[in-house]
Scaffold this active site. Structure first.
Site, PDB file in Angstrom:
ATOM      1  N   ASP A 231       0.804  -1.230   0.000  1.00 50.72           N
ATOM      2  CA  ASP A 231       0.000   0.000   0.000  1.00 50.72           C
ATOM      3  C   ASP A 231       0.835   1.278   0.000  1.00 50.72           C
ATOM      4  O   ASP A 231       0.350   2.356   0.325  1.00 50.72           O
ATOM      5  CB  ASP A 231      -0.972   0.048   1.202  1.00 50.72           C
ATOM      6  CG  ASP A 231      -1.981  -1.083   1.165  1.00 50.72           C
ATOM      7  OD1 ASP A 231      -2.167  -1.673   0.083  1.00 50.72           O
ATOM      8  OD2 ASP A 231      -2.571  -1.383   2.205  1.00 50.72           O
ATOM      9  N   GLU A 232       2.101   1.153  -0.344  1.00 49.63           N
ATOM     10  CA  GLU A 232       2.977   2.330  -0.305  1.00 49.63           C
ATOM     11  C   GLU A 232       3.494   2.700  -1.686  1.00 49.63           C
ATOM     12  O   GLU A 232       4.299   3.614  -1.834  1.00 49.63           O
ATOM     13  CB  GLU A 232       4.176   2.054   0.624  1.00 49.63           C
ATOM     14  CG  GLU A 232       3.827   1.927   2.088  1.00 49.63           C
ATOM     15  CD  GLU A 232       3.608   3.281   2.755  1.00 49.63           C
ATOM     16  OE1 GLU A 232       3.969   4.316   2.163  1.00 49.63           O
ATOM     17  OE2 GLU A 232       3.063   3.291   3.864  1.00 49.63           O
TER      18      GLU A 232
END
Lengths: 284, 284, 284, 284
Positions: C227-228
């Protein structure tokens, strides 16, 4: 037309709506607006009723009769009157956009019956803005290591002026837990980020570094947990890779003031009920 | 959980809410949701009540008892049941995006209890799409000068299949007044423009020529006046000077399908009441 | 009309635009579109040039001549041709809305020159959807404790079919770092939350609990940090206190598919340049 | 950092970008930003170039040299300097929200190098607002049948004060064709409707009667055709059936001021090129 507003919450059960509305109907009181919401996850019932006050019974009679009903139905409630002025203290530091927006809307009478009675700054920068709108400006600078002294001076000031709502309009100091606990659901803060993303300082730089495509602002009731209070209103705007952190700050100002003013209006119009960490905001 | 939905309208008077909700409360019927709206300009009162049907009384009993109340209060109303399937006919020409969106949402069960039972095209182009979703496709081409013959064939087809709702999913023919009058508030059309701007044909070219900065789409009930029916839902998207009419058409497709599907869902969930030319759309 | 697209980045200096555009102008090559962006914080220059290919020189000639220029100017660049098909593998689990949207747009030719050549599921649920669109479906279930075996089988499959882009269309498994590193800037994932808020699982429940007033979805390039990865596209929708976590999930589906499809289109149209963790997305 | 901005348009041909950017590159002038747009339908090329002015050559030299290039390439162009103050006259009637917004942004220096040098009212109502911001207020009431006399007085006033831009901030009079023709592309008006829908008077009532679900506002250059001038900026907001015409007016105020201020900023930052009835608005 004067009216009264009842904000009600209780455990969800059958017949609550009929019982409550019948109370008014039996007294020939006209219901202007009625909104309900059932939180099925928590089993809680929430209600906002606005009634016409052009009736023969006095407010005192009405209040004591409703109290009896509320006891029977175990309603938790507050009553608000449309002709009751609400005194607002706006706290600021150096940036003026949120302050201007509040002053402008107060002047246009779109903040319910709110009245901005004082502006408190920890810096003297915005005294000129206060002067323009002929609102008293109080400067209480914060001396490092003696923060509590400033806060201690604010309480008697707020009390003397019957302050109902404190608006932190980009006030750049963190208030103590003790201060915040004194004014439960009576301090509204604007955070210049789309919470819960970008908590803490310089959210626009955080947003730029993370490369988000949309930025936002969040108005919430201040609680002891910084940036964690119940959210009242949020809004966003699309940005592009071209927008520098400085540009984001500029773009953000328009969202911040819009979001803060809307949240303050919702509060002053008695459209908000708190349910733990969530707000029920009725109507527009 | 089965439920029934009452859509009610009447002249605004005091006590309507209490009287109606008490009707259910006296019968120990749980009100799941209740929404009201008073049109102060027209002096009309509108109400949507959803009740829990897991009760001992039969639907027949409930209906006849409510009819008595309605007569007393002069309520105009309809009753709908959550377990009553609604049959949908989708009419199409050559473009598939709205049709796909409806089929997809039907499959995901987000169109209330609507069921797409047939797709009717005036061209054969979309038969393959219908086949994929195993929905019968009927092709009724329009022969110039004999348009009424096509329409005449549709009525028995719709009747035989108990069609409750006709969706014009970019159906590019104008239906006759006579056809439309047969299905009052039962034909939903998507207009690929932000009505009332850009009525008539090729709204995206009109939008480009006018140089607007935002384009939109509009879902409305079809009425005898072309593009003038009551608006159910609209949405828009920001465009730029770089977008050609062709690009606008492409961008527009995503709004059209979204808007049409939302309007169809609102209809099937019985959230819409008509008030002359305006729609009251309750809830999301 | 065939065209070639140059995606260029380099350290910012004077004269880059003139030097690059003159290269084409001297060869009588028509520049169809040219976009630049200077990141003043990082001192980097980014450029997207689309040129008309209906010229006498071969691609090979053009490439070798441009390579000389690029060496002189120290340009980091890639070249893409509009007639070069890009093969897409869509990875899914059980939810179909994103998959449908991609298939529909591929069919409408709005995904650039992308072609969905396979659908890979870790569950067999969506085979029927794949069948409808006549796209091969591969089912590679994940056996607990033997996750790497599944991944090991995917590599030869992707290689054999010349996969250019892997789209995680609500694929509910976390892929290994090793897997992700093999396909740099070639895996696009949709996160059903407005990143960086609500990382991790069940973002709609997180959003409900936090009481936000707006929810969103985020498409990003997958990187080893969950999710980065660099954000490509985001969108949001306003919600209300009435929307349960279940309702948020339903509302969210429309944003997720829109955001994912737009991100995939931007990638396939070669409109994205990576700058560390941020994306430069040119044009709409 | 001082800079100059070139707004250019010409017939689309090959090599324009290279020729123009090389002009600056040969003189070691840094291009800060360069934007192009080709209108393929009209065969026109548009360009905005911002250059760094910290160079040895004088503005006079630069202008005469560029004039030679422009003649050769048949460029139609204007040059603007970032340190050239632009004088604004704001015309008002009785409503203050747009005026406040402009004054506030001028104070925050977000209106480019625009300076509000006068406020002209046909009613005296807003003199107090002008006073607060210490801007001269001129009251020129319109006497029925002698409208031209008022306009005749404005021209020498505007000339004496070197007015570059006239902003009609909810000025409720229709100006004569003759007046408007004197200030081509120098009068910006805000229309309180989503043009081209709801031209003419009381657009919020029109919107309510038509039952639209979204309302908007439009900023455009005033032309002799009322409400038909080139659109610069638009924005919208979602409304509901509950919003009365009065409420729409209140909601609309926030859109109007936002849209007008953005349009004025775009003009003052020299980001707009006119192409017949359409505007090319570069950048944010």
């Amino acid at each position: 037309m004067k009216h009264a507003i009842f904000l009600i919450q209780t455990d969800d059960r059958q017949g609550l709506l009929a019982a409550t509305t019948s109370f008014f109907s039996e007294r020939n009181i006209n219901i202007i607006e009625c909104r309900q919401y059932t939180d099925l996850h928590e089993g809680r019932y929430f209600m906002r009723i606005a009634i016409d006050l052009s009736t023969e019974s006095t407010r005192h009679e009405l209040e004591s009769q409703f109290a009896a009903l509320a006891e029977k139905l175990r309603l938790q409630y507050t009553i608000h009157y449309s002709d009751e002025v609400q005194n607002i203290a706006v706290m600021v530091t150096k940036t003026s956009h949120c302050l201007y927006d509040l002053l402008m809307h107060a002047e246009e009478n779109t903040l319910g019956n709110g009245r901005i009675v004082m502006i408190v700054g920890n810096h003297p920068d915005l005294e000129a803005v206060a002067d323009r709108f002929r609102v008293p400006f109080y400067c209480y600078p914060v001396v490092k290591g003696r923060e509590m002294e400033q806060e201690a001076e604010l309480h008697p000031l707020f009390e003397k002026h019957h302050i109902d709502l404190i608006v932190l309009a980009r006030y750049m100091r963190i208030l103590s837990d003790d201060f915040i606990r004194r004014y439960p659901q009576r301090i509204i803060n604007i955070h210049h980020g789309f919470l819960p993303a970008f908590q803490g300082s310089d959210p626009y730089r955080q947003a730029w570094e993370r490369g988000v495509k949309i930025i936002g602002a969040t108005a919430h009731y201040a609680t002891a947990e910084l940036d964690e209070g119940p959210i009242i209103e949020q809004d966003v705007v699309r940005i592009s890779h071209e927008d520098t952190p400085e540009k984001l700050r500029e773009i953000g100002r328009d969202i911040e003031r819009r979001v803060l003013t809307r949240a303050v209006a919702a509060h002053l119009e008695h459209r908000i009920i708190l349910s733990n960490r969530r707000t029920i905001v009725f109507g527009r």
